[in-house]
Design a protein around this motif. Structure first.
Motif, PDB file in Angstrom:
ATOM      1  N   UNK A  46      59.079  94.042-125.667  1.00  0.00           N
ATOM      2  CA  UNK A  46      59.574  92.801-125.087  1.00  0.00           C
ATOM      3  C   UNK A  46      60.038  91.919-126.243  1.00  0.00           C
ATOM      4  N   UNK A  47      61.305  91.557-126.234  1.00  0.00           N
ATOM      5  CA  UNK A  47      61.927  90.926-127.402  1.00  0.00           C
ATOM      6  C   UNK A  47      62.463  89.545-127.052  1.00  0.00           C
ATOM      7  N   UNK A  48      62.218  88.592-127.943  1.00  0.00           N
ATOM      8  CA  UNK A  48      62.893  87.291-127.913  1.00  0.00           C
ATOM      9  C   UNK A  48      63.580  87.118-129.251  1.00  0.00           C
ATOM     10  N   UNK A  49      64.838  86.671-129.220  1.00  0.00           N
ATOM     11  CA  UNK A  49      65.550  86.499-130.479  1.00  0.00           C
ATOM     12  C   UNK A  49      66.164  85.115-130.563  1.00  0.00           C
ATOM     13  N   UNK A  50      66.259  84.630-131.799  1.00  0.00           N
ATOM     14  CA  UNK A  50      66.702  83.274-132.100  1.00  0.00           C
ATOM     15  C   UNK A  50      68.055  83.333-132.803  1.00  0.00           C
ATOM     16  N   UNK A  51      68.973  82.478-132.374  1.00  0.00           N
ATOM     17  CA  UNK A  51      70.289  82.421-133.008  1.00  0.00           C
ATOM     18  C   UNK A  51      70.996  81.169-132.502  1.00  0.00           C
ATOM     19  N   UNK A  52      72.205  80.932-133.016  1.00  0.00           N
ATOM     20  CA  UNK A  52      73.038  79.837-132.514  1.00  0.00           C
ATOM     21  C   UNK A  52      74.388  80.363-132.028  1.00  0.00           C
ATOM     22  N   UNK A  75      66.923  82.707-127.373  1.00  0.00           N
ATOM     23  CA  UNK A  75      66.559  81.307-127.528  1.00  0.00           C
ATOM     24  C   UNK A  75      67.511  80.684-128.539  1.00  0.00           C
ATOM     25  N   UNK A  76      68.334  79.767-128.058  1.00  0.00           N
ATOM     26  CA  UNK A  76      69.243  79.089-128.982  1.00  0.00           C
ATOM     27  C   UNK A  76      68.433  78.131-129.847  1.00  0.00           C
ATOM     28  N   UNK A  77      68.508  78.334-131.168  1.00  0.00           N
ATOM     29  CA  UNK A  77      67.679  77.530-132.052  1.00  0.00           C
ATOM     30  C   UNK A  77      68.323  77.440-133.428  1.00  0.00           C
ATOM     31  N   UNK A  78      68.487  76.224-133.914  1.00  0.00           N
ATOM     32  CA  UNK A  78      68.921  75.987-135.285  1.00  0.00           C
ATOM     33  C   UNK A  78      67.677  76.084-136.164  1.00  0.00           C
ATOM     34  N   UNK A  79      67.559  77.168-136.900  1.00  0.00           N
ATOM     35  CA  UNK A  79      66.348  77.413-137.676  1.00  0.00           C
ATOM     36  C   UNK A  79      66.183  76.469-138.852  1.00  0.00           C
ATOM     37  N   UNK A  80      67.220  75.720-139.180  1.00  0.00           N
ATOM     38  CA  UNK A  80      67.072  74.720-140.244  1.00  0.00           C
ATOM     39  C   UNK A  80      66.304  73.497-139.754  1.00  0.00           C
ATOM     40  N   UNK A  81      66.143  73.356-138.451  1.00  0.00           N
ATOM     41  CA  UNK A  81      65.361  72.282-137.843  1.00  0.00           C
ATOM     42  C   UNK A  81      63.955  72.824-137.577  1.00  0.00           C
ATOM     43  N   UNK A  82      63.012  72.497-138.449  1.00  0.00           N
ATOM     44  CA  UNK A  82      61.681  73.098-138.364  1.00  0.00           C
ATOM     45  C   UNK A  82      60.973  72.728-137.069  1.00  0.00           C
ATOM     46  N   UNK A  83      61.157  71.522-136.585  1.00  0.00           N
ATOM     47  CA  UNK A  83      60.529  71.136-135.317  1.00  0.00           C
ATOM     48  C   UNK A  83      61.078  71.968-134.161  1.00  0.00           C
ATOM     49  N   UNK A  84      62.401  72.176-134.154  1.00  0.00           N
ATOM     50  CA  UNK A  84      63.003  73.012-133.114  1.00  0.00           C
ATOM     51  C   UNK A  84      62.531  74.454-133.244  1.00  0.00           C
ATOM     52  N   UNK A  85      62.412  74.920-134.470  1.00  0.00           N
ATOM     53  CA  UNK A  85      61.915  76.276-134.722  1.00  0.00           C
ATOM     54  C   UNK A  85      60.531  76.450-134.117  1.00  0.00           C
ATOM     55  N   UNK A  86      59.629  75.521-134.409  1.00  0.00           N
ATOM     56  CA  UNK A  86      58.259  75.631-133.906  1.00  0.00           C
ATOM     57  C   UNK A  86      58.214  75.584-132.381  1.00  0.00           C
ATOM     58  N   UNK A  87      59.036  74.706-131.801  1.00  0.00           N
ATOM     59  CA  UNK A  87      59.063  74.602-130.342  1.00  0.00           C
ATOM     60  C   UNK A  87      59.574  75.897-129.715  1.00  0.00           C
ATOM     61  N   UNK A  88      60.592  76.499-130.335  1.00  0.00           N
ATOM     62  CA  UNK A  88      61.148  77.747-129.806  1.00  0.00           C
ATOM     63  C   UNK A  88      60.160  78.893-129.936  1.00  0.00           C
ATOM     64  N   UNK A  89      59.435  78.940-131.043  1.00  0.00           N
ATOM     65  CA  UNK A  89      58.415  79.982-131.207  1.00  0.00           C
ATOM     66  C   UNK A  89      57.336  79.831-130.139  1.00  0.00           C
TER      67      UNK A  89
END
Length: 263
Positions: A46-52, A75-89
């Protein structure tokens, strides 16, 4: 596309331990990342992937729908935004019910000269090529520690070993990833969590073919590699599968090169 997916598994290993496992992949919409997402999904993970990159992400999901039981989640996520990264994880872990594998793949190897690097450029490059790797690991560790297991795979590059020129900040980040991998392997090992690095060489992704695969560069690659063929995204993905599976349960603190024998 369906025939391409069948070719990913028809002659290669199947890992029963990956079936049903929860996998997070950064930069999973295109290139090496997309191949990693596809390979895990075809193993029954089961895979979730992050990208823009929305369109490529949707195309990847559509291409897999007829082939897999569990369609990957984008999951659309700008990984340079650490808060967004944590929320997406946290969202991904909630959806998947945990996390067994993290593949830190996202990067940007934009060309640059020493003279044009400003403090702002340095920070922006590190913000995509190194910082997300650490904060993704930090974000998944509580769930992995609770489960008493986990496999973290950090994507470095042979670029710092050659060394490549024309990308000094990127090179610094890719070298740092190996150091980060080694120290975290020892910090996380007592909790049953493995941390390894994969160092691809000149991988013939669609982007690389479009942007940098000039006849001159292709000749340089073939002159440098022991194997006189293109190294493909699936060559990298198959190693990642092995490092994620229980078949490699005694392997941690290691760096594996996939480059056709360049270094």
């Amino acid at each position: 596309m369906e025939e391409e997916h069948r070719s990913l598994t028809s002659h290669f290993a199947t890992y029963p331990s990956l079936e049903g496992r929860s996998v997070l992949v950064t930069g999973g919409a295109t290139g090496i990342g997309a191949s990693i997402v596809s390979h895990f999904a075809l193993q029954g993970a089961r895979v979730a992937f992050f990208d823009v990159q929305d369109d490529p992400a949707r195309e990847l999901i559509e291409s897999l729908k007829a082939e897999v039981d569990a369609v990957p989640e984008y999951l659309r996520c700008d990984l340079t935004d650490v808060n967004a990264l944590k929320a997406s994880v946290n969202r991904a872990i909630g959806t998947l019910g945990g996390v067994d594998v993290l593949v830190n793949n996202a990067a940007n190897d934009q060309r640059h000269t020493i003279d044009e690097v400003t403090p702002e450029y340095w920070d922006a490059s590190i913000a995509i090529n190194l910082r997300p790797q650490f904060f993704m690991i930090q974000s998944v560790l509580p769930a992995m520690k609770a489960a008493g297991r986990g496999s973290i795979i950090n994507m470095s590059s042979i670029a710092w070993m050659i060394p490549s020129t024309g990308v000094p900040v990127y090179i610094a980040a890719k070298a740092a990833i190996v150091g980060l991998t080694r120290t975290l392997a020892h910090e996380c090992g007592p909790q049953g969590i493995r941390v390894n690095a994969v160092l691809p060489g000149a991988i013939a992704t669609e982007k690389q073919r479009r942007l940098v695969y000039t006849p001159e560069y292709k000749a340089e690659i073939m002159a440098s590699q022991a194997l006189k063929r293109d190294v493909l995204p699936e060559d990298v993905a198959r190693l990642v599968l092995f490092l994620a599976a229980d078949d490699s349960s005694a392997i941690t603190n290691q760096s594996y090169v996939v480059d056709g024998g360049w270094v």
